[in-house]
Design an enzyme around this catalytic site. Structure first.
Site, mmCIF file in Angstrom:
data_model
loop_
_atom_site.group_PDB
_atom_site.id
_atom_site.type_symbol
_atom_site.label_atom_id
_atom_site.label_comp_id
_atom_site.label_asym_id
_atom_site.label_seq_id
_atom_site.Cartn_x
_atom_site.Cartn_y
_atom_site.Cartn_z
ATOM 1 N N SER A 148 4.389 60.826 50.709
ATOM 2 C CA SER A 148 4.239 62.151 51.460
ATOM 3 C C SER A 148 3.144 61.895 52.591
ATOM 4 C CB SER A 148 3.717 63.138 50.348
ATOM 5 O OG SER A 148 3.538 64.603 51.127
ATOM 6 N N ASP A 224 13.214 68.124 46.552
ATOM 7 C CA ASP A 224 11.799 68.248 47.082
ATOM 8 C C ASP A 224 11.602 69.351 47.712
ATOM 9 O OD1 ASP A 224 9.433 67.819 48.623
ATOM 10 O OD2 ASP A 224 9.728 65.785 48.511
ATOM 11 N N HIS A 257 9.132 66.123 44.390
ATOM 12 C CA HIS A 257 8.096 65.854 45.163
ATOM 13 C C HIS A 257 7.063 65.179 44.235
ATOM 14 C CE1 HIS A 257 6.379 65.047 49.165
ATOM 15 N NE2 HIS A 257 5.237 65.534 48.795
#
Lengths: 278, 278
Positions: A148, A224, A257
């Site tokens: 990320s 996600d 995620h």
């Protein structure tokens, strides 16, 4: 450098360390896993840059990298994601996506962040020197990955220091911070409103302006929750295709995620790095 | 039963669930990993009982069991270690080794603990029924393991319910709670000072009185800080030898009491269970 703790794991040593950082002007904590190895050996190093809200501890606890690192002979380094401590300014509203836990791997130029928020210098310069000094690391064989915000860090650092890294990958990276809410907020706060300064920290812009790396592995969960608003992997696919950068992009059905996603594909990424670091 | 969260991991599903427990009179949270499987399949179940201070989350975050469970086709259930919530009495001094996070897998008989601290009934009766109802579990194929206080739980539950479990193992278990500070404190508080009541919850005493299981796998870190005072694995070795219980005991050089130890040997334990649950 002070040793906070060491613990035997998968035949090697998981350590937590801290030191007074000259880059950030704070005490910084980081984790290093050293796999079992012969005395005197120098081992390749994989850097893992973490995402928003994380410290070194999240991937250390939940990343499930040690078995693969032990099998592949990789040192695994996990830095923190921001300066911390007394006097370090946070997001004015205490939001999770700016300030503490959200350094975005930039050297801030704006007040009140410029003094401590120097994560670019910390991760690209100060911490590598410390790792080279204290661990059996072969600094000619480094790879970098991240998740990320840390995927953004891995991509931009690799694009700007291509000779330092033989292997690059990312998990659900922010690829175009200039264009998404998380990145725009962070860059405005740390770098100001001049988009010229943002370009140095935007993977898509760097590729469009000619930065190149050998090849890339990117995994992205199809479920996600940040995919459509913050991550935009299609921009990376387009930029790599236009630039001729070989990108292995894998959209993983059903994955979110979280570290359940990261840990599932961690061994694949470490194998990718090990192949290129041999 | 309420689903707190589910997340895809290693091709299966890591879920967190909660329910109003009739055993403890509280809301209880637990974690279940269901590996990838064919529709309609019924899968063997491994129970993991956690140690002092833990909730369901510690092994879920740090146990590194999902890859092996996915490969071996095992459901993995991680209960909490005590009742929690408003009105649940804790250790009077707030110590870590009694009360919240330290239920010791007994049904308390002493006040003020008897109302809520009924972890024996919860883990042996109520939660198995819930798992059988809501997950694709073959309850004829159950295994049990645990760490430290949870190793004590696994051993005593298996010794008292030998037909329920086809496979048993433990990580650094408390084997003789009646004789060590952690256990004596807990048993005094939950069961009172009559040692007759303690005997039902002491693995060594149970074996000496004739309780039997098929075979046992126990891993113990040689650098475990609790080895000499709280764990005393030599008592288990002696009792198993005298009773003819086949014990595979492995003293692991350099390993401590942490999840770095547990995660290193988790895959071995799951393979041990899978072999016996086929």
């Amino acid at each position: 450098m002070e040793t906070v703790s060491t613990s035997r794991a998968f035949g090697g040593t998981q350590g937590i360390y801290r030191h007074a950082s000259t880059s950030t002007g704070t005490t910084m904590t980081f984790a290093v896993y050293v796999p079992p190895h012969e005395a005197g050996a120098r081992l390749p190093v994989v850097w893992f840059l973490s995402g928003l809200t994380c410290t070194h501890a999240n991937v250390t606890d939940k990343g499930e990298y040690r078995r693969a690192c032990a099998e592949l002979g990789l040192i695994f380094v996990a830095p923190d994601t921001s300066p911390r401590g007394e006097g370090v300014p946070d997001d004015p509203a205490g939001a999770y996506d700016f300030g503490l836990g959200a350094g975005f791997y930039v050297d801030a130029t704006q007040q009140p962040y410029a003094q401590h928020y120097r994560m670019w210098s910390y991760v690209t310069d100060e911490l590598p020197a410390l790792v080279a000094e204290h661990f059996p690391a072969d600094m000619e064989r480094q790879g970098i990955t991240g998740h990320s915000m840390g995927g953004h860090g891995a991509l931009t650092i690799a694009l700007r220091q291509p000779r330092r890294f033989r292997s690059i990958s990312a998990f659900a990276p922010i690829v175009a911070p200039s264009r998404v809410p998380w990145g725009a907020k962070a860059f405005t706060g740390y770098l100001g409103s001049d988009h010229g300064a943002w370009a140095h920290y935007d993977a898509i812009t760097l590729i469009k302006r000619g930065a190149r790396v050998g090849d890339l592995l990117v995994d992205q969960g199809a479920a996600d929750e940040f995919l459509a608003d913050q991550l935009l992997p299609e921009l990376l696919q387009e930029a790599c295709e236009a630039a001729g950068v070989p990108l292995t992009f894998r959209l993983q059905p059903g994955y979110d995620h979280s570290y359940n996603f990261i840990s599932t594909f961690m061994a694949d990424h470490l194998a990718w790095h090990a192949e290129r670091l041999r």
